[in-house]
Structures are given as structure tokens and as C-alpha cells.
Design a protein around this motif. Structure first.
Motif, PDB file in Angstrom:
ATOM      1  N   TYR A   1       0.803  -1.221   0.000  1.00  0.00           N
ATOM      2  CA  TYR A   1       0.000   0.000   0.000  1.00  0.00           C
ATOM      3  C   TYR A   1       0.842   1.279   0.000  1.00  0.00           C
ATOM      4  CZ  TYR A   1      -3.737   3.259   0.534  1.00  0.00           C
ATOM      5  OH  TYR A   1      -4.592   4.302   0.326  1.00  0.00           O
ATOM      6  N   PRO A   2       1.912   1.378   0.796  1.00  0.00           N
ATOM      7  CA  PRO A   2       2.739   2.595   0.694  1.00  0.00           C
ATOM      8  C   PRO A   2       3.302   2.818  -0.713  1.00  0.00           C
ATOM      9  CG  PRO A   2       3.292   1.400   2.680  1.00  0.00           C
ATOM     10  CD  PRO A   2       2.364   0.521   1.896  1.00  0.00           C
ATOM     11  N   LEU A   3       3.717   1.736  -1.371  1.00  0.00           N
ATOM     12  CA  LEU A   3       4.235   1.871  -2.739  1.00  0.00           C
ATOM     13  C   LEU A   3       3.114   2.246  -3.708  1.00  0.00           C
ATOM     14  CD1 LEU A   3       6.644  -1.180  -2.842  1.00  0.00           C
ATOM     15  CD2 LEU A   3       7.271   1.237  -2.736  1.00  0.00           C
ATOM     16  N   TYR A   4       1.972   1.623  -3.541  1.00  0.00           N
ATOM     17  CA  TYR A   4       0.814   1.928  -4.385  1.00  0.00           C
ATOM     18  C   TYR A   4       0.399   3.391  -4.207  1.00  0.00           C
ATOM     19  CZ  TYR A   4      -3.990   1.754  -6.124  1.00  0.00           C
ATOM     20  OH  TYR A   4      -5.154   2.004  -6.797  1.00  0.00           O
ATOM     21  N   SER A   5       0.444   3.879  -2.981  1.00  0.00           N
ATOM     22  CA  SER A   5       0.063   5.272  -2.700  1.00  0.00           C
ATOM     23  C   SER A   5       0.978   6.256  -3.413  1.00  0.00           C
ATOM     24  CB  SER A   5       0.122   5.540  -1.195  1.00  0.00           C
ATOM     25  OG  SER A   5      -0.816   4.766  -0.523  1.00  0.00           O
ATOM     26  N   ASP A   6       2.227   5.869  -3.623  1.00  0.00           N
ATOM     27  CA  ASP A   6       3.183   6.750  -4.297  1.00  0.00           C
ATOM     28  C   ASP A   6       2.910   6.874  -5.794  1.00  0.00           C
ATOM     29  OD1 ASP A   6       4.477   7.200  -1.919  1.00  0.00           O
ATOM     30  OD2 ASP A   6       6.104   5.788  -2.328  1.00  0.00           O
ATOM     31  N   VAL A   7       2.347   5.837  -6.417  1.00  0.00           N
ATOM     32  CA  VAL A   7       2.206   5.860  -7.873  1.00  0.00           C
ATOM     33  C   VAL A   7       0.776   6.084  -8.369  1.00  0.00           C
ATOM     34  CG1 VAL A   7       4.227   4.420  -8.272  1.00  0.00           C
ATOM     35  CG2 VAL A   7       1.984   3.358  -8.108  1.00  0.00           C
ATOM     36  N   HIS A   8      -0.213   5.910  -7.511  1.00  0.00           N
ATOM     37  CA  HIS A   8      -1.577   6.069  -8.011  1.00  0.00           C
ATOM     38  C   HIS A   8      -1.988   7.543  -7.998  1.00  0.00           C
ATOM     39  CE1 HIS A   8      -3.212   6.799  -4.019  1.00  0.00           C
ATOM     40  NE2 HIS A   8      -4.404   6.937  -4.551  1.00  0.00           N
ATOM     41  N   SER A   9      -3.021   7.833  -8.744  1.00  0.00           N
ATOM     42  CA  SER A   9      -3.565   9.192  -8.779  1.00  0.00           C
ATOM     43  C   SER A   9      -5.073   9.104  -8.585  1.00  0.00           C
ATOM     44  CB  SER A   9      -3.229   9.857 -10.114  1.00  0.00           C
ATOM     45  OG  SER A   9      -3.911   9.197 -11.157  1.00  0.00           O
ATOM     46  N   GLU A  10      -5.721  10.235  -8.648  1.00  0.00           N
ATOM     47  CA  GLU A  10      -7.177  10.264  -8.464  1.00  0.00           C
ATOM     48  C   GLU A  10      -7.906   9.518  -9.571  1.00  0.00           C
ATOM     49  OE1 GLU A  10      -8.673  11.438  -5.743  1.00  0.00           O
ATOM     50  OE2 GLU A  10      -6.669  11.881  -4.978  1.00  0.00           O
ATOM     51  N   THR A  11      -7.272   9.410 -10.735  1.00  0.00           N
ATOM     52  CA  THR A  11      -7.931   8.740 -11.860  1.00  0.00           C
ATOM     53  C   THR A  11      -7.620   7.238 -11.925  1.00  0.00           C
ATOM     54  OG1 THR A  11      -6.082   9.278 -13.320  1.00  0.00           O
ATOM     55  CG2 THR A  11      -7.918  10.847 -13.234  1.00  0.00           C
ATOM     56  N   THR A  12      -6.798   6.752 -10.997  1.00  0.00           N
ATOM     57  CA  THR A  12      -6.458   5.330 -10.986  1.00  0.00           C
ATOM     58  C   THR A  12      -7.688   4.522 -10.576  1.00  0.00           C
ATOM     59  OG1 THR A  12      -4.210   5.862 -10.331  1.00  0.00           O
ATOM     60  CG2 THR A  12      -4.923   3.591 -10.016  1.00  0.00           C
ATOM     61  N   PRO A  13      -8.070   3.541 -11.401  1.00  0.00           N
ATOM     62  CA  PRO A  13      -9.205   2.706 -11.010  1.00  0.00           C
ATOM     63  C   PRO A  13      -8.866   1.844  -9.803  1.00  0.00           C
ATOM     64  CG  PRO A  13      -8.207   1.866 -13.013  1.00  0.00           C
ATOM     65  CD  PRO A  13      -7.506   3.147 -12.678  1.00  0.00           C
ATOM     66  N   ASN A  14      -9.858   1.507  -9.034  1.00  0.00           N
ATOM     67  CA  ASN A  14      -9.641   0.704  -7.838  1.00  0.00           C
ATOM     68  C   ASN A  14      -9.455  -0.778  -8.143  1.00  0.00           C
ATOM     69  OD1 ASN A  14      -9.829   2.878  -6.066  1.00  0.00           O
ATOM     70  ND2 ASN A  14     -12.047   2.778  -6.074  1.00  0.00           N
ATOM     71  N   LEU A  15      -9.471  -1.136  -9.411  1.00  0.00           N
ATOM     72  CA  LEU A  15      -9.378  -2.534  -9.814  1.00  0.00           C
ATOM     73  C   LEU A  15      -8.143  -3.214  -9.249  1.00  0.00           C
ATOM     74  CD1 LEU A  15     -10.364  -4.883 -11.686  1.00  0.00           C
ATOM     75  CD2 LEU A  15      -8.834  -3.931 -13.407  1.00  0.00           C
ATOM     76  N   PHE A  16      -6.980  -2.568  -9.364  1.00  0.00           N
ATOM     77  CA  PHE A  16      -5.729  -3.180  -8.919  1.00  0.00           C
ATOM     78  C   PHE A  16      -5.782  -3.487  -7.430  1.00  0.00           C
ATOM     79  CE2 PHE A  16      -1.319  -3.425  -7.674  1.00  0.00           C
ATOM     80  CZ  PHE A  16      -0.742  -4.116  -8.721  1.00  0.00           C
ATOM     81  N   LEU A  17      -6.125  -2.489  -6.646  1.00  0.00           N
ATOM     82  CA  LEU A  17      -6.155  -2.655  -5.203  1.00  0.00           C
ATOM     83  C   LEU A  17      -7.205  -3.672  -4.783  1.00  0.00           C
ATOM     84  CD1 LEU A  17      -4.813  -1.626  -2.668  1.00  0.00           C
ATOM     85  CD2 LEU A  17      -6.480   0.208  -2.575  1.00  0.00           C
ATOM     86  N   THR A  18      -8.375  -3.631  -5.397  1.00  0.00           N
ATOM     87  CA  THR A  18      -9.444  -4.561  -5.062  1.00  0.00           C
ATOM     88  C   THR A  18      -9.043  -5.995  -5.364  1.00  0.00           C
ATOM     89  OG1 THR A  18     -11.075  -2.851  -5.554  1.00  0.00           O
ATOM     90  CG2 THR A  18     -11.863  -5.129  -5.469  1.00  0.00           C
ATOM     91  N   LYS A  19      -8.489  -6.242  -6.534  1.00  0.00           N
ATOM     92  CA  LYS A  19      -8.096  -7.605  -6.914  1.00  0.00           C
ATOM     93  C   LYS A  19      -6.960  -8.121  -6.030  1.00  0.00           C
ATOM     94  CE  LYS A  19      -9.673  -8.098 -11.609  1.00  0.00           C
ATOM     95  NZ  LYS A  19     -10.400  -9.338 -11.391  1.00  0.00           N
ATOM     96  N   LEU A  20      -5.999  -7.272  -5.706  1.00  0.00           N
ATOM     97  CA  LEU A  20      -4.903  -7.721  -4.858  1.00  0.00           C
ATOM     98  C   LEU A  20      -5.402  -8.008  -3.443  1.00  0.00           C
ATOM     99  CD1 LEU A  20      -1.869  -8.320  -4.907  1.00  0.00           C
ATOM    100  CD2 LEU A  20      -1.554  -6.089  -3.875  1.00  0.00           C
TER     101      LEU A  20
END
Length: 129
Positions: free
Chosen positions: A90-109
Motif C-alpha cells: 500500500y505505501p508503494l501503491y500510494s506513491d504511484v496512483h492518482s485520483e484517476t487510478t481505477p480501484n481494480l488493482f487494489l481490489t483484486k490484490l
């Protein structure tokens, strides 16, 4: 990972990395573990940047999640690697995602982690705040 032009090559490389780390983990002496943890963290960051570079394309995301799920999260991979990835993700994901990033990646993981938690007989779960 961003150097690969072909999705299959990039995902295959990441899959090979995950498989090799999981297989060789028990042979790493404790004095070098911190370097390998940093290596895993760097690889995970590169994967997230690869997904971002491909605008979080559904096919890219699903392939990356499948590699993590099959080769690390729900495999015979040592618990220390799975736990480390779950803590660092999650800390790494928080660094690269933006407001337009779909939640698909986080949800599936997260679904992959929920699956492994539901099948884990040991009480090794740790929740950090």
C-alpha cells in the motif's frame, strides 16, 4: 519492467523474479536478507510503475495480480515474503496512483490476500496502523 515493450515479456520477467525469490529464499543468509527485502520492494515498485505507464489497463493489472497471486500470495512461498509484500504494497501503491487510478488493482490484490488469510491456520496476522 518499463523497458519491456511486450506485456507478456514484462509479466513473464516478473513471474520469473517471483518464482526465483520464493525458491531461493531459504538459502539466503540473514546478513543479506535486508538487501533482498529491498530488492523485492524495488521490483514491486517497478511493477506498479509498469501498470501506471500502461494507464492501469485491465489486462496488465489482471496479469500482474495473477503472477502475485499464483507465485507469491497463494503458493508455497515463504510467509516472510508474503507478509513483507503485504506490508509494503500500500505505501508503494500510494506513491504511484492518482485520483484517476481505477480501484481494480487494489481490489483484486486485496481479494488475493483475503483468500490467503482465510486459509492460513497460523495466527501470524498483523495489523499495522
Amino acid at each position: 519492467m518499463t523497458l519491456f515493450q511486450d506485456l507478456d515479456d514484462a509479466v513473464g520477467f516478473f513471474g520469473g523474479f517471483c518464482e526465483t525469490i520464493a525458491r531461493e529464499w531459504v538459502g539466503i543468509d540473514r546478513l543479506r536478507l535486508d538487501k533482498y527485502y529491498m530488492f523485492i520492494k524495488t521490483a514491486l515498485k517497478c511493477v506498479l510503475e509498469f501498470c501506471q505507464a500502461h494507464s492501469w489497463n485491465v489486462e496488465v493489472v489482471e496479469n500482474v495480480i495473477e503472477v502475485l497471486d499464483v507465485r507469491i500470495i497463494n503458493s508455497d512461498c515463504p510467509d516472510s515474503i508474503t507478509t513483507f509484500i503485504s506490508e509494503q504494497f500500500y505505501p508503494l501503491y500510494s506513491d504511484v496512483h492518482s485520483e484517476t487510478t481505477p480501484n481494480l488493482f487494489l481490489t483484486k490484490l486485496l481479494m488475493s490476500f483475503v483468500t490467503v488469510l482465510s486459509r492460513t491456520p497460523r495466527r501470524i496476522c498483523h495489523v499495522s496502523s
